[in-house]
Design an enzyme around this catalytic site. Structure first.
Site, mmCIF file in Angstrom:
data_model
loop_
_atom_site.group_PDB
_atom_site.id
_atom_site.type_symbol
_atom_site.label_atom_id
_atom_site.label_comp_id
_atom_site.label_asym_id
_atom_site.label_seq_id
_atom_site.Cartn_x
_atom_site.Cartn_y
_atom_site.Cartn_z
ATOM 1 N N ARG A 231 0.891 -1.081 -0.019
ATOM 2 C CA ARG A 231 -0.075 0.119 -0.084
ATOM 3 C C ARG A 231 1.020 1.127 -0.107
ATOM 4 O O ARG A 231 1.721 1.290 0.799
ATOM 5 C CB ARG A 231 -1.034 -0.167 1.263
ATOM 6 C CG ARG A 231 -1.969 -0.789 1.074
ATOM 7 C CD ARG A 231 -2.945 -0.598 0.015
ATOM 8 N NE ARG A 231 -4.002 -1.295 -0.025
ATOM 9 C CZ ARG A 231 -4.279 -2.640 -0.868
ATOM 10 N NH1 ARG A 231 -3.180 -2.917 -1.601
ATOM 11 N NH2 ARG A 231 -5.378 -3.468 -0.829
ATOM 12 N N ASP A 255 4.502 -0.285 -6.988
ATOM 13 C CA ASP A 255 3.133 -0.649 -7.791
ATOM 14 C C ASP A 255 1.939 0.252 -6.911
ATOM 15 O O ASP A 255 0.808 0.003 -7.361
ATOM 16 C CB ASP A 255 2.966 -2.017 -7.663
ATOM 17 C CG ASP A 255 1.745 -2.316 -8.378
ATOM 18 O OD1 ASP A 255 1.738 -2.163 -9.416
ATOM 19 O OD2 ASP A 255 0.917 -3.188 -7.662
ATOM 20 N N GLU A 260 -2.715 7.533 -4.863
ATOM 21 C CA GLU A 260 -2.991 7.093 -6.207
ATOM 22 C C GLU A 260 -4.420 6.943 -6.663
ATOM 23 O O GLU A 260 -4.855 6.714 -7.559
ATOM 24 C CB GLU A 260 -2.546 5.403 -6.116
ATOM 25 C CG GLU A 260 -3.410 4.511 -5.352
ATOM 26 C CD GLU A 260 -3.006 3.158 -5.175
ATOM 27 O OE1 GLU A 260 -1.792 2.865 -5.249
ATOM 28 O OE2 GLU A 260 -3.726 2.236 -5.572
ATOM 29 N N HIS A 292 -0.665 -0.176 -9.569
ATOM 30 C CA HIS A 292 -1.490 -1.019 -8.857
ATOM 31 C C HIS A 292 -1.818 -2.335 -9.831
ATOM 32 O O HIS A 292 -2.922 -2.794 -9.759
ATOM 33 C CB HIS A 292 -2.825 -0.491 -8.203
ATOM 34 C CG HIS A 292 -2.900 -1.123 -6.939
ATOM 35 N ND1 HIS A 292 -3.298 -0.451 -5.786
ATOM 36 C CD2 HIS A 292 -3.161 -2.379 -6.533
ATOM 37 C CE1 HIS A 292 -3.603 -1.399 -4.675
ATOM 38 N NE2 HIS A 292 -3.394 -2.443 -5.499
#
Ligand code: NAI
Length: 345
Positions: A231, A255, A260, A292
């Site tokens: 996260r 990622d 985000e 993600h």
């Protein structure tokens, strides 16, 4: 037939959910919008909502869902930091997909690491333009390097196995270490100080928020590679950028990113990016960002749909008992000891 409002729908979600929904008499109302206080109205008349990582299921949204008679929040993700579980307790039950393919995430973490340290992304761009020069593409061997893995749950342990396959030395840190570990646990400080590569595989909780901050980065080896597939808010992105600018951090593979929610999963290529911090990070030659994407394999999508539909059907057709319920009552959600023969509330 059960009716479920499916928020933040992407084209790759729909086929598998339609397939499993039909098998269990569940009708999904596919909505492109994310769930938040402005869109919660769309759940009126539904038995459940199905949400993903960037839907904002805060206290106000939960109260409104409760007023509309929605009985279940079905997360189609493992992480649940975007749902106020404490507030939902006693009102609406929450279920998630604890594991759909931990391999997808662990393998993506390694893909990012290899891409970054062997400069594959740079080489790909060069050869497409018939630039066959190797200058600036020097990498380093993973064999013999020390990797620090924070969080030794399902994904963390698979990542450990992958790293051992590369001949790396593994150090691990977990707030709740597993008893049968065949790898070495150390303190968080020891891990930060001794690792050439650090990979984050713990959930986002008040405890882990910004666990990688200025102080943590200062303890790390010069040239450290940081991987985050968990996260975004585990890392203080300002501190990360500073560490990169000071040449203390060798590379970052991300990622996930703290802010985000309105960016990832969207095509913003024709727009001006409003997030200067993300734009600066992306501009760095030693930072790789994927949006993600770690979970996105065919195997994982199929498992996510199957488990989510099973969760919904078990909850409504088997008197609310569902192994994948997230229980706030015991206070340690990851290690809930509740009697599975009873409802959570
Ligand atoms: P898991 O629940 O199996 O493992 C999490 C581990 O973190 C547990 O061993 C737990 O004891 C440990 N932990 C909890 N608090 C901690 C703390 N304060 N410090 C250190 N360790 C702590 O979860 P799993 O399936 O391995 O997933 C890990 C994370 O990966 C999820 O929380 C989620 O945020 C993220 N994820 C990301 C995806 C992506 O597409 N990028 C997809 C799926 C999960």
């Amino acid at each position: 037939m059960l009716k479920v409002a499916f928020f933040d729908t992407k084209p790759y979600d729909q086929p598998s959910f339609e397939h499993y929904g039909k098998l269990h008499d569940i009708e999904f109302k596919f909505l492109e919008t994310k769930l938040n206080k402005d869109t919660v109205e769309l759940a009126r008349g539904c038995d459940a909502v199905c949400v993903f990582v960037n839907d904002d299921v805060n206290a106000e949204v939960i109260d409104r869902l409760y007023d509309y008679g929605v009985k279940l929040i079905a997360l189609r993700s493992a992480g649940y930091n975007n749902v106020d579980i404490k507030h939902a307790f006693g009102k609406i039950h929450v279920v998630h997909v604890p594991a759909y393919s931990p391999y997808s995430v662990a393998e993506h973490a390694m893909a990012l690491l290899l891409t970054s340290i062997r400069r594959v992304h740079k080489a790909y761009n060069r050869t497409r333009e018939f630039n066959f020069s190797l200058n600036g593409l020097t990498g380093f061997d993973l064999h013999g390097k020390t990797v620090g893995v924070i969080g030794t749950g399902k994904i963390g342990r698979i990542f450990i196995d992958i790293c051992r396959g590369f001949g790396m030395k593994v150090l691990a840190y977990d707030k709740f270490p597993v008893k049968d570990a065949d790898f070495e646990y150390v303190s968080l400080d020891e891990l930060l100080e001794q690792s050439h590569i650090i990979s984050l595989h713990c959930p986002l909780t008040p405890d882990t928020m910004h666990m990688i901050d200025h102080d943590a980065i200062a303890k790390m080896k010069k040239g450290v590679v940081i991987i985050n597939t968990s996260r975004g808010a585990l890392i203080d992105a300002e501190a990360l950028l500073q560490g990169i600018k000071e040449r203390h951090i060798g590379a970052a593979c991300l990622d996930v990113y703290e802010e985000e929610a309105d960016i990832f999963f969207n095509d913003l290529s024709g727009h001006i990016l409003n997030d200067d911090l993300l734009a600066r990070l992306i501009s760095m030659p030693n930072v790789i960002v994927t949006s993600h994407q770690a979970f996105l394999t065919e195997d994982a999508l199929n498992n996510i749909a199957e488990t989510t539909v099973n969760n919904i059907q078990t909850y409504f057709k088997e008197d609310g008992l569902c192994d994948n319920e997230l229980c706030y009552r015991c206070g340690r959600i990851e290690h809930c000891q509740k009697n599975r023969q009873e409802r959570c509330f």
